[in-house]
Design a protein around this motif. Structure first.
Motif, PDB file in Angstrom:
ATOM      1  N   GLU A  24      40.833  15.655  71.959  1.00  0.00           N
ATOM      2  CA  GLU A  24      41.721  15.239  73.074  1.00  0.00           C
ATOM      3  C   GLU A  24      40.921  14.585  74.201  1.00  0.00           C
ATOM      4  N   ALA A  25      39.620  14.800  74.229  1.00  0.00           N
ATOM      5  CA  ALA A  25      38.798  14.246  75.310  1.00  0.00           C
ATOM      6  C   ALA A  25      38.857  12.714  75.344  1.00  0.00           C
ATOM      7  N   ILE A  26      39.261  12.091  74.256  1.00  0.00           N
ATOM      8  CA  ILE A  26      39.341  10.612  74.289  1.00  0.00           C
ATOM      9  C   ILE A  26      40.404  10.158  75.297  1.00  0.00           C
ATOM     10  N   ASP A  27      41.443  10.982  75.479  1.00  0.00           N
ATOM     11  CA  ASP A  27      42.484  10.614  76.450  1.00  0.00           C
ATOM     12  C   ASP A  27      41.963  10.696  77.884  1.00  0.00           C
ATOM     13  N   MET A  28      41.060  11.643  78.129  1.00  0.00           N
ATOM     14  CA  MET A  28      40.485  11.761  79.479  1.00  0.00           C
ATOM     15  C   MET A  28      39.643  10.527  79.798  1.00  0.00           C
ATOM     16  N   TRP A  29      38.979  10.002  78.780  1.00  0.00           N
ATOM     17  CA  TRP A  29      38.192   8.782  78.990  1.00  0.00           C
ATOM     18  C   TRP A  29      39.127   7.632  79.408  1.00  0.00           C
ATOM     19  N   SER A  72      47.885  15.240  65.830  1.00  0.00           N
ATOM     20  CA  SER A  72      47.401  16.578  66.183  1.00  0.00           C
ATOM     21  C   SER A  72      45.893  16.616  65.965  1.00  0.00           C
ATOM     22  N   ARG A  73      45.273  17.572  66.615  1.00  0.00           N
ATOM     23  CA  ARG A  73      43.813  17.678  66.583  1.00  0.00           C
ATOM     24  C   ARG A  73      43.287  17.713  65.146  1.00  0.00           C
ATOM     25  N   SER A  74      44.039  18.367  64.271  1.00  0.00           N
ATOM     26  CA  SER A  74      43.582  18.511  62.878  1.00  0.00           C
ATOM     27  C   SER A  74      43.545  17.159  62.148  1.00  0.00           C
ATOM     28  N   GLU A  82      30.813  17.060  77.753  1.00  0.00           N
ATOM     29  CA  GLU A  82      30.616  17.158  79.217  1.00  0.00           C
ATOM     30  C   GLU A  82      31.848  16.675  79.983  1.00  0.00           C
ATOM     31  N   ARG A  83      32.734  15.971  79.289  1.00  0.00           N
ATOM     32  CA  ARG A  83      33.860  15.336  79.990  1.00  0.00           C
ATOM     33  C   ARG A  83      34.830  16.392  80.507  1.00  0.00           C
ATOM     34  N   ILE A  84      35.441  16.097  81.631  1.00  0.00           N
ATOM     35  CA  ILE A  84      36.368  17.042  82.251  1.00  0.00           C
ATOM     36  C   ILE A  84      37.612  17.231  81.371  1.00  0.00           C
ATOM     37  N   THR A  85      38.159  18.426  81.362  1.00  0.00           N
ATOM     38  CA  THR A  85      39.391  18.677  80.600  1.00  0.00           C
ATOM     39  C   THR A  85      40.581  18.506  81.546  1.00  0.00           C
ATOM     40  N   PRO A  86      41.789  18.330  80.984  1.00  0.00           N
ATOM     41  CA  PRO A  86      42.949  18.180  81.880  1.00  0.00           C
ATOM     42  C   PRO A  86      43.108  19.350  82.841  1.00  0.00           C
ATOM     43  N   VAL A  99      47.638  18.096  70.817  1.00  0.00           N
ATOM     44  CA  VAL A  99      48.040  16.711  70.512  1.00  0.00           C
ATOM     45  C   VAL A  99      47.164  15.718  71.280  1.00  0.00           C
ATOM     46  N   ILE A 100      46.749  14.690  70.559  1.00  0.00           N
ATOM     47  CA  ILE A 100      45.959  13.603  71.174  1.00  0.00           C
ATOM     48  C   ILE A 100      46.884  12.387  71.279  1.00  0.00           C
ATOM     49  N   HIS A 101      46.972  11.789  72.452  1.00  0.00           N
ATOM     50  CA  HIS A 101      47.854  10.615  72.621  1.00  0.00           C
ATOM     51  C   HIS A 101      47.244   9.399  71.929  1.00  0.00           C
ATOM     52  N   ALA A 102      45.991   9.133  72.220  1.00  0.00           N
ATOM     53  CA  ALA A 102      45.177   8.115  71.538  1.00  0.00           C
ATOM     54  C   ALA A 102      45.568   6.658  71.815  1.00  0.00           C
ATOM     55  N   ASP A 103      46.475   6.423  72.754  1.00  0.00           N
ATOM     56  CA  ASP A 103      46.852   5.032  73.034  1.00  0.00           C
ATOM     57  C   ASP A 103      47.169   4.859  74.522  1.00  0.00           C
ATOM     58  N   LEU A 104      46.381   5.503  75.367  1.00  0.00           N
ATOM     59  CA  LEU A 104      46.680   5.412  76.803  1.00  0.00           C
ATOM     60  C   LEU A 104      46.209   4.066  77.351  1.00  0.00           C
ATOM     61  N   HIS A 105      47.107   3.386  78.021  1.00  0.00           N
ATOM     62  CA  HIS A 105      46.758   2.161  78.750  1.00  0.00           C
ATOM     63  C   HIS A 105      47.777   1.960  79.863  1.00  0.00           C
TER      64      HIS A 105
END
Ligand SMILES: Nc1ncnc2c1ncn2[C@@H]1O[C@H](COP(=O)(O)OP(=O)(O)OP(=O)(O)O)[C@@H](O)[C@H]1O
Length: 576
Positions: free
Chosen positions: A240-245, A212-214, A363-367, A180-186
């Motif tokens: 999901e890497a967009i949430d890490m950003w 979901s990823r799909s 290259e971004r770190i995973t959770p 699951v991607i949250h996609a609205d973190l602030h």
């Protein structure tokens, strides 16, 4: 563009924030203006009038108590749920388009998997309303944005940042585990459970646009603009890497109280990212549906960012919240006078930040890697004792004990000659007494009627701050530094004064000074009054009746601040 709703949220009468004085209203306007653009608009505890509290007929089993907050899609009410005799938060869709079907199905799935044990808000129930399904959730306290607002966005201690990042790493690891991607973190989608008793126990909320990823199809517009990842900006494939950003952007704000990337348009955000982190790889750029909008393909077969003139057909002044040239510049910060390991901790903290803010998602770190990163796992000498406690117990520690442990020896702005040498920070370092939850607790009882001086006296327990106004002055003493921020300033030598006068040379460490300068500029350009108009937030202060007086007052205050908080400019290595 200034986000009116966000400002309303900032200046609305939210719990624990009494903005009764004109000055404190304007001070907060300035502090929050650094976070004004596209950070997610909110109205927290905006109104408790019954008509607004009950926009839809709630089922009989619920009694509305107050408004907890409001986002773009929903209004959240605190209710008494009679059958379980418990207070709950009820999120009600605002209109038909704001269908909560997606959020409800996500939350049902989370409940089934007991994800509330992984720092995700607990879903309790749902019921039908006129506009769709209302969602019943556990009641949380305040958002991270509100918390930082209470501290005037003072930089947080590394140990507190670690606690929040570790918990969010846990939440995102759980989400990634189920694709699951949250996609609205602030800042307003992380909530503190109880900022008085457990200040850094946090949960992730708002799964309104989670997917979901799909479903992650290229070209979707997601994430608040200031927290938008390069792959979303460029229309690249994403995950999901967009949430890490976005978490990296939040971490940056926690570290230094500023936005990492700012701008009024996607182009400017992209430019701001490139300025600080460098350009994404050509391989990444080549996959973006939007790349040609922002970049030119050059004769040397590489992508080059368009100039603002090429993009907007006009020259654009850069809007920047900080003067860092690289994230490594943040390693020079120091907040804790007596923490010998702070340098090492901060080094690791910034290394983790850099890993989150990689422009290439691969290259971004995973959770999971966040949770095993040295910054999270290493036993630093100074927090060894704390690490042996559970975070819960740490947060429940009696206030006095926490205060004595965390607070450095009484900071002061007394003449330098009276300072004990051990209190003198190294060249170029400004020691800021961080706004801890304990400080805020103390402040909350006092309100903004208290004069600046006694405000700080009570907070820090020492005379750290002297009002620029004599007691005869009828103007109320300003409540600056309401969060108990105290700045230790090296004596102003002629050389430093010269440097200090050149605003462009002000170092990162003098960010607070710099911020006050920017307010002066803002006020002088009339921006502050336009913010008030836009937000309607000054209505209660009566300030709009006396614009001239207000302006003069602020000018006096900030010219005094300018003179008093002469910045400590490192002689060699401060970022310009
Ligand atoms: N469980 C909760 N307990 C207390 N307050 C809450 C809770 N959930 C939400 N809130 C408050 O309500 C606000 C809006 O909630 P939420 O973010 O879920 O709404 P939204 O309309 O989906 O927001 P967005 O604009 O980000 O899509 C939050 O920022 C917070 O202040």
């Amino acid at each position: 563009m200034i986000c009116t709703q966000y400002l309303k949220h900032c200046y609305g009468p939210s719990k624990g924030m009494k903005l009764t004085s004109h000055f404190s209203c304007c001070f907060h306007l300035f502090c929050f203006s650094i976070l004004r653009d596209n950070m997610g608009s909110r109205v927290s505890k905006a109104s408790t009038s019954p008509s607004e509290m009950d926009p839809v007929q709630l089922p009989r089993g619920y009694e509305v108590l107050e408004v907890l907050g409001e986002g773009y899609f929903g209004k959240v009410l605190k209710c008494w749920k009679k059958d379980i005799k418990q207070t709950v938060a009820v999120k009600i869709p605002k209109c038909f388009e704001n269908d909560t079907v997606n959020e409800v199905s996500m939350l049902r799935r989370f409940k089934h998997l007991k994800l509330h044990q992984h720092n995700i808000v607990e879903f309790m129930d749902c019921f039908q309303t006129r506009y769709g399904k209302a969602i019943v959730l556990e009641v949380l306290d305040i958002t991270l944005g509100d918390y930082l607002g209470k501290t005037s966005f003072a930089p947080m201690l590394v140990s507190d940042i670690r606690s929040i990042i570790q918990q969010m790493g846990t939440a995102f690891e759980a989400l990634k585990g189920i694709g699951v991607i949250h996609a609205d973190l602030h800042l307003h989608n992380i909530m503190i459970e109880n900022h008085q008793t457990q200040p850094f126990r946090v949960k992730l909320i708002d799964f309104g646009v989670a997917m979901s990823r799909s479903e992650a199809s290229q070209g979707k517009l997601l994430q608040p603009m200031a927290f938008r990842s390069p792959e979303i900006l460029l229309g690249c494939p994403f995950s999901e890497a967009i949430d890490m950003w976005s978490l990296g952007c939040l971490m940056f704000i926690m570290i230094c109280g500023k936005l990492p990337f700012s701008g009024r348009s996607e182009y400017e955000i992209l430019r701001s990212i490139i300025d600080l982190l460098g350009q994404p790889e050509d391989l990444v750029l080549s996959t973006g549906l939007q790349t040609k909008k922002y970049f030119n393909w050059t004769e040397s077969s590489s992508w080059e960012l368009k100039t603002s003139f090429e993009y907007f057909r006009c020259h654009l002044s850069t809007v920047k919240d900080h003067k860092l040239q690289s994230l490594d510049d943040l390693k020079k910060m120091r907040l804790e006078e007596n923490n010998g390991s702070e340098a090492a901790e901060r080094d690791q903290c910034i290394e983790l930040l850099k890993a989150m803010l990689k422009t290439g998602e691969d290259e971004r770190i995973t959770p999971r890697e966040v949770l095993t990163h040295l910054f999270i796992t290493k036993d630093y000498p100074n927090n060894g004792a704390e690490k042996s406690e559970t975070s819960h117990r740490k947060m429940m520690r009696p206030k006095a004990a926490v205060l004595s442990k965390r607070r450095p020896a009484c900071p002061t702005t007394a003449p330098p000659s009276t300072l004990h040498t051990s209190h003198i920070p190294p060249a170029g370092v400004i020691l800021v007494q961080p706004a801890t939850a304990e400080n805020i607790l103390l402040l909350e009882g006092q309100g903004s009627e208290v004069s600046g001086r006694s405000y700080i006296d009570k907070t820090s327990g020492c005379s750290a701050f002297t009002s620029p106004f004599s007691s005869e002055d009828s103007t109320p003493s300003p409540t600056f530094l309401p969060s108990g921020v105290v700045i230790l300033v090296r004596p102003a030598t002629a050389q430093r004064s010269m440097l200090g006068d050149q605003e462009s040379a002000v170092s990162f460490q003098s960010g607070l000074y710099e911020a006050s300068v920017s307010l002066v500029t803002d006020v002088e350009s009339g921006m502050e009054s336009s913010i008030c108009e836009a937000s309607g937030s000054c209505e209660n202060t009566g300030a709009e009746n006396e614009p001239g007086k207000k302006k003069n007052f602020l000018r006096r205050v900030f010219s005094w601040m300018r003179k008093t908080f002469r910045p400590c400019v490192p002689s060699v290595d401060g970022p310009a």
